[in-house]
Design a protein around this motif. Structure first.
Motif, PDB file in Angstrom:
ATOM      1  N   MET B   1       6.119  -9.152   0.490  1.00  6.73           N
ATOM      2  CA  MET B   1       5.536  -7.806   0.404  1.00  6.73           C
ATOM      3  C   MET B   1       6.627  -6.742   0.387  1.00  6.73           C
ATOM      4  N   LEU B   2       6.394  -5.737  -0.419  1.00  9.77           N
ATOM      5  CA  LEU B   2       7.285  -4.579  -0.415  1.00  9.77           C
ATOM      6  C   LEU B   2       7.129  -3.878   0.934  1.00  9.77           C
ATOM      7  N   THR B   3       8.235  -3.528   1.558  1.00  8.90           N
ATOM      8  CA  THR B   3       8.169  -2.914   2.884  1.00  8.90           C
ATOM      9  C   THR B   3       8.147  -1.386   2.789  1.00  8.90           C
ATOM     10  N   ARG B   5       9.476   2.248   3.844  1.00 14.91           N
ATOM     11  CA  ARG B   5      10.865   2.668   4.087  1.00 14.91           C
ATOM     12  C   ARG B   5      10.983   3.792   5.127  1.00 14.91           C
ATOM     13  N   ILE B 196       3.097   6.619  -8.575  1.00 13.57           N
ATOM     14  CA  ILE B 196       4.519   6.439  -8.244  1.00 13.57           C
ATOM     15  C   ILE B 196       4.660   6.573  -6.721  1.00 13.57           C
ATOM     16  N   PRO B 197       5.739   6.025  -6.153  1.00 15.18           N
ATOM     17  CA  PRO B 197       5.885   6.081  -4.700  1.00 15.18           C
ATOM     18  C   PRO B 197       5.954   7.512  -4.155  1.00 15.18           C
ATOM     19  N   LYS B 218      -1.052   6.618   3.650  1.00 15.42           N
ATOM     20  CA  LYS B 218      -0.731   5.683   2.549  1.00 15.42           C
ATOM     21  C   LYS B 218       0.646   5.937   1.941  1.00 15.42           C
ATOM     22  N   ASP B 220       4.592   5.601   1.028  1.00 10.83           N
ATOM     23  CA  ASP B 220       5.453   4.450   0.752  1.00 10.83           C
ATOM     24  C   ASP B 220       6.719   4.498   1.588  1.00 10.83           C
ATOM     25  N   LYS B 243       6.102  -2.762  13.192  1.00 12.68           N
ATOM     26  CA  LYS B 243       5.835  -4.189  13.044  1.00 12.68           C
ATOM     27  C   LYS B 243       4.634  -4.596  13.910  1.00 12.68           C
ATOM     28  N   ILE B 249       7.616  -3.994   7.234  1.00 13.20           N
ATOM     29  CA  ILE B 249       8.834  -3.218   7.470  1.00 13.20           C
ATOM     30  C   ILE B 249      10.013  -4.175   7.471  1.00 13.20           C
ATOM     31  N   ARG B 250      11.180  -3.684   7.093  1.00 16.60           N
ATOM     32  CA  ARG B 250      12.370  -4.538   7.050  1.00 16.60           C
ATOM     33  C   ARG B 250      13.023  -4.584   8.430  1.00 16.60           C
ATOM     34  N   ILE B 251      12.983  -5.754   9.036  1.00 21.62           N
ATOM     35  CA  ILE B 251      13.682  -5.910  10.304  1.00 21.62           C
ATOM     36  C   ILE B 251      14.710  -7.022  10.107  1.00 21.62           C
TER      37      ILE B 251
END
Lengths: 193, 256
Positions: B1-3, B5, B196-197, B218, B220, B243, B249-251
């Protein structure tokens, strides 16, 4: 060992040069066919749009040269997409190295995809020693479907290729120079292939 | 999944960060590069540098700074503030910026968005929009939100998407500086209008506000300045919270 970054006015190559510098490599930026052919490693960057990118490659005869290269070649982002036969972006022909067609993300998701996505991979070659499910930074509107040449995948409106390998040709859809430690590891792996 | 930012924003004047910061262990908290490296280590997904002293003389200082940032960072960053032509943008992109943010110049000369998008691809073009709710209508404002226009927010976001923007950075002037949360209702409407984001900006005060920006708004991505600069919210804590709330989310080991 010398590493070349193909210079065809393809967006942000400065960050790529810096990322390689951090690994102790001074990459040469050039569009000179002889220098490219004689180098040990070739990085084929790309950003922007396919039609004008192919035009610029043709202008320097690079569309003819790249498919004949025998040393390791790494296509990044649009550089990876142009390794393929065709792209839906302006119905453009690519370099024909990987037999597949690049297609646009559906409108069920936001386009471009922009940000960090989870990558699973073959754990060989470029991806050796990189954690499964690592995050890489991606910015793109078109994607390469899953093919026999797929070496890494991600998921955005379904699974698709973010890594390709065919003979001496490698491609990554994400930007390793912008993908923190995992990205730096991948560049280091490429320099060792 | 796209996280989703998390994006700290650094205000730059004459090549230095403006807002006071209380990071300890920084040799020079006024040095944007030092601060940027610190945020990267803590797990920021992206950074925005906004030049608030955009004069001709300072443009050179800014492009030198961009080169230094690109040399030190291995995450993407956007540069904005006073970008009003393709050649302005080209200098910054050449020096290693990943994206260019345009704001007032795009409102005055909308064709600039088309030109930037054609020259560099839409992935490089962030259109920053400052808006304020006036009698129930969201109106676009210029010059850091000081000057009102007759342009409605929803019309403008649709237009910038059509002209080739790759992303929208939406700042609610009503929420900016309040620390009462983002403009979630409006953010969600924008997400419905364009494909678009969208980066949410203005109003971050607590970690819950980020949860709401992603779940209700919602968005991005979410951008903030002072809560990060003054250490009120630590990025690793924020990401843990997100999380827990089941937000992608990127952890990484770098910020766990």
């Amino acid at each position: 060992m010398n590493t070349i970054i193909i210079d065809y006015d393809a967006g942000n190559v400065k960050s790529l040069q810096f990322a390689l510098e951090r690994l102790g490599v001074n990459a040469i930026l050039t569009n000179n066919s002889e220098l490219i052919a004689a180098s040990d490693r070739v990085i084929f960057p790309g950003q922007g749009e396919a039609i004008s990118a192919m035009k610029k490659l043709k202008k320097h005869g690079l569309d003819q040269l790249i498919p004949t290269l025998k040393q390791p070649v790494l296509g990044i982002c649009l550089g990876m997409q142009l390794l393929c036969d065709k792209t839906e972006e302006g119905e453009t022909n690519g370099l024909g190295i990987v037999p597949t067609k690049v297609i646009r993300f559906p409108n069920t998701v936001k386009v471009p995809q922009m940000g960090w996505n989870v990558v699973t991979h073959s754990n060989t070659g470029l991806f050796q020693g990189i954690e499964q499910g690592c995050y890489m930074y991606l910015v793109h509107s078109y994607f390469v479907p899953i093919e026999p040449e797929t070496s890494a995948k991600s998921n955005y409106a379904g699974e698709y290729s973010v890594g390709l390998k065919k003979n001496n040709f490698y491609g990554v859809q994400f930007h390793p120079e912008k993908s923190s430690k995992a990205g730096s590891q991948l560049l280091e792996n490429f320099l060792k292939i | 999944m796209l996280t989703k930012r998390i994006i700290p924003c650094l205000d730059i004047k004459d090549g230095r960060t403006v807002k006071g910061v209380n990071f300890i262990n920084l040799r020079d908290a006024g040095d944007p590069v030092e601060l940027a490296k610190r945020y990267t280590m803590e797990g920021a997904d992206e950074l925005v540098f906004l030049d608030i002293s955009a004069t001709e003389q300072n443009r050179k200082t800014l492009s030198d700074l961009v080169l230094r940032v690109a040399g030190a960072l291995n995450i993407p960053f956007t540069v904005g503030g006073g970008v009003s032509s393709v050649s302005d943008a080209k200098k910054l992109l050449r020096n290693g910026a990943d994206k260019i943010a345009v704001n007032s110049a795009a409102v005055r000369t909308p064709d600039l968005i088309n030109k930037l998008s054609k020259s560099f691809g839409n992935q490089c073009v962030v259109v920053a929009v400052d808006a304020k709710n006036i009698n129930g209508r969201w109106m676009v404002h210029l010059v850091g939100g000081k000057v009102p226009t007759h342009i409605e927010l929803k019309d403008w976001v649709i237009e910038v998407e059509q002209r080739g923007a790759g992303e929208i950075l939406f700042t609610s002037m009503d929420h900016d500086g309040t620390k009462n949360g983002f403009a979630n209702q409006t953010l969600a409407e924008l997400s419905f209008l364009v494909n678009i984001p969208i980066i949410a900006s203005g109003g971050a005060g607590t970690t819950d506000h980020f949860v709401d920006a992603f779940k209700i708004g919602k968005a991005d991505a979410a951008l903030a300045a002072s809560v990060f600069h003054y250490g009120e919210i630590k990025i690793p804590d924020l990401k843990k919270k997100l999380k827990q709330e089941n937000i992608e989310i990127r952890i990484t080991n770098e910020n766990s």
